[in-house]
Scaffold this motif. Structure first.
Motif, PDB file in Angstrom:
ATOM      1  N   UNK A   1       0.834  -1.210   0.000  1.00  0.00           N
ATOM      2  CA  UNK A   1       0.000   0.000   0.000  1.00  0.00           C
ATOM      3  C   UNK A   1       0.867   1.257   0.000  1.00  0.00           C
ATOM      4  N   UNK A   2       1.977   1.210   0.722  1.00  0.00           N
ATOM      5  CA  UNK A   2       2.887   2.356   0.752  1.00  0.00           C
ATOM      6  C   UNK A   2       3.435   2.618  -0.648  1.00  0.00           C
ATOM      7  N   UNK A   3       3.854   1.542  -1.339  1.00  0.00           N
ATOM      8  CA  UNK A   3       4.356   1.692  -2.706  1.00  0.00           C
ATOM      9  C   UNK A   3       3.260   2.198  -3.634  1.00  0.00           C
ATOM     10  N   UNK A   4       2.060   1.640  -3.484  1.00  0.00           N
ATOM     11  CA  UNK A   4       0.921   2.070  -4.302  1.00  0.00           C
ATOM     12  C   UNK A   4       0.681   3.563  -4.128  1.00  0.00           C
ATOM     13  N   UNK A   5       0.610   3.999  -2.899  1.00  0.00           N
ATOM     14  CA  UNK A   5       0.285   5.397  -2.620  1.00  0.00           C
ATOM     15  C   UNK A   5       1.388   6.343  -3.081  1.00  0.00           C
ATOM     16  N   UNK A   6       2.635   5.903  -2.978  1.00  0.00           N
ATOM     17  CA  UNK A   6       3.747   6.734  -3.458  1.00  0.00           C
ATOM     18  C   UNK A   6       3.662   6.926  -4.968  1.00  0.00           C
ATOM     19  N   UNK A   7       3.346   5.856  -5.684  1.00  0.00           N
ATOM     20  CA  UNK A   7       3.231   5.943  -7.143  1.00  0.00           C
ATOM     21  C   UNK A   7       2.019   6.792  -7.542  1.00  0.00           C
ATOM     22  N   UNK A   8       0.908   6.608  -6.849  1.00  0.00           N
ATOM     23  CA  UNK A   8      -0.276   7.412  -7.141  1.00  0.00           C
ATOM     24  C   UNK A   8      -0.002   8.894  -6.891  1.00  0.00           C
ATOM     25  N   UNK A   9       0.702   9.184  -5.804  1.00  0.00           N
ATOM     26  CA  UNK A   9       1.021  10.581  -5.486  1.00  0.00           C
ATOM     27  C   UNK A   9       1.936  11.190  -6.542  1.00  0.00           C
ATOM     28  N   UNK A  10       2.908  10.404  -6.997  1.00  0.00           N
ATOM     29  CA  UNK A  10       3.808  10.890  -8.051  1.00  0.00           C
ATOM     30  C   UNK A  10       3.049  11.097  -9.354  1.00  0.00           C
ATOM     31  N   UNK A  11       2.100  10.218  -9.637  1.00  0.00           N
ATOM     32  CA  UNK A  11       1.311  10.333 -10.863  1.00  0.00           C
ATOM     33  C   UNK A  11       0.472  11.601 -10.857  1.00  0.00           C
ATOM     34  N   UNK A  12       0.009  12.006  -9.691  1.00  0.00           N
ATOM     35  CA  UNK A  12      -0.793  13.223  -9.593  1.00  0.00           C
ATOM     36  C   UNK A  12      -0.006  14.453 -10.040  1.00  0.00           C
ATOM     37  N   UNK A  13       1.305  14.416  -9.896  1.00  0.00           N
ATOM     38  CA  UNK A  13       2.152  15.550 -10.249  1.00  0.00           C
ATOM     39  C   UNK A  13       2.669  15.460 -11.682  1.00  0.00           C
ATOM     40  N   UNK A  14       2.420  14.342 -12.348  1.00  0.00           N
ATOM     41  CA  UNK A  14       2.942  14.121 -13.692  1.00  0.00           C
ATOM     42  C   UNK A  14       1.849  14.313 -14.734  1.00  0.00           C
ATOM     43  N   UNK A  15       2.255  14.264 -15.986  1.00  0.00           N
ATOM     44  CA  UNK A  15       1.310  14.422 -17.095  1.00  0.00           C
ATOM     45  C   UNK A  15       1.637  13.417 -18.197  1.00  0.00           C
TER      46      UNK A  15
END
Length: 333
Positions: free
Chosen positions: A161-175
């Motif tokens: 879940x920690x890895x999932x959330x880190x990737x989701x958070x990074x995706x929010x800042x990307x395009x």
């Protein structure tokens, strides 16, 4: 050739995902008292997890008949090491499917059956680790080693879940494609059975951002969806006794989806039971040979090689029967 032998088709379990909206309007239900530390009301458990900033540990169990469920309770859930450690990170939820109907209320039975479908549970015990919204990020079951080992196992799974959330958070800042790639990296850490039902929004974003499917993720998801649809069609054909429809469904899937390697072999063998029940033994033997030829080194090819002599025996027996019948008819005349 007349064949009276029956050869039943064994298919992969069907994994069915229903919308989480099934429970959006779920009112509090009257449930029997839960075991110490365990919730039985799923909606209430999610609310508690959100309030206490915890995850959910959801146990699909058959408490009075499932041997592995009973072992898990005796070796892990009933031990002090688990009782002290697990509630620090999880709201514990038990969803019981007992043989004794008095162990659950009608409302609880209805809730549990709907959740079984939504989470695609095929056997017991099945344990899901979920966020407070009920979205699974890991799946497990019985593990040997006792309570301390199991707690360590859960701690390791929580890292997903920690890895999932880190990737989701990074995706929010990307395009664009970068965002799609980060979303795919997050989704690949999760149980495949959970993706369609619980992460549909993220999958839709990937499809929109990566229309050329450079990650290959969209193709994989489309194939999975088509596979689930095939299982539904084959199950319906079996129940209706429409054997030709089952054969056609597999042929159409092979033509449209073009699976390769072991996936192709597995799909081809779905036809086997239908062909045998239709009495098409020659076609069944050719099917086995064709499946083996795709890749003789796979476990599916080994399975086909084991099945082939049994079908050959059926073919030989049917041939002997055909040879004796004319002689009997002549004797009667």
């Amino acid at each position: 050739m007349r064949v009276n032998h029956q050869f039943k088709l064994t298919m992969k379990p069907l994994r069915t995902s229903c919308s989480a909206l099934l429970f959006a309007a779920l009112a509090p239900v009257s449930l029997l008292p839960a075991a110490e530390g365990w919730e039985r009301n799923f909606a209430g458990a999610k609310a508690l997890a959100s309030k206490e900033d915890k995850d959910l540990l959801v146990d699909f169990t058959g408490s009075d008949w499932c041997g592995w469920c009973i072992k898990l309770d005796e070796e892990v859930f009933s031990k002090a090491a688990f009782k002290e450690a697990a509630p620090k990170n999880f709201v514990l939820v038990t969803l019981d499917f007992p043989r004794d109907p008095s162990k659950v209320t009608d409302a609880e039975r209805d809730q549990n059956e709907k959740l079984q479908v939504e989470y695609g549970v095929q056997g017991f015990p099945t344990i899901f680790l979920c966020d407070s919204k009920g979205r699974p990020y890991a799946q497990t079951g019985y593990q040997p080693g006792g309570a301390d080992s199991y707690v360590a196992h859960l701690d390791e799974l929580r890292k997903t879940r920690i890895q999932r959330d880190e990737k989701f958070a990074a995706a929010e800042k990307a395009e664009g494609l970068e965002k799609a790639t980060l979303l795919v990296e997050a989704l690949k850490t999760l149980p495949e059975s959970a993706l369609t039902g619980f992460y549909a929004a993220e999958i839709a974003q990937v499809k929109e951002l990566d229309q050329d499917d450079s990650t290959g993720f969209v193709r994989k998801q489309d194939f999975q969806a088509a596979s689930e649809k095939l299982m539904e069609t084959l199950t319906a054909a079996q129940r209706a006794g429409d054997l030709e429809a089952g054969v056609k469904a597999v042929d159409d899937f092979l033509a449209n989806q073009k699976p390769e390697g072991m996936e192709r072999q597995e799909t081809m063998l779905y036809k086997l039971g239908f062909l045998m029940e239709l009495g098409k033994v020659d076609e069944a033997l050719k099917l086995l040979d064709d499946a083996i030829a795709v890749d003789p080194g796979t476990p599916v090819a080994a399975q086909a090689l084991q099945i082939k002599p049994r079908i050959q025996e059926i073919q030989d027996a049917a041939g002997k029967e055909d040879q004796t019948e004319p002689a009997q008819d002549a004797a009667e005349e």
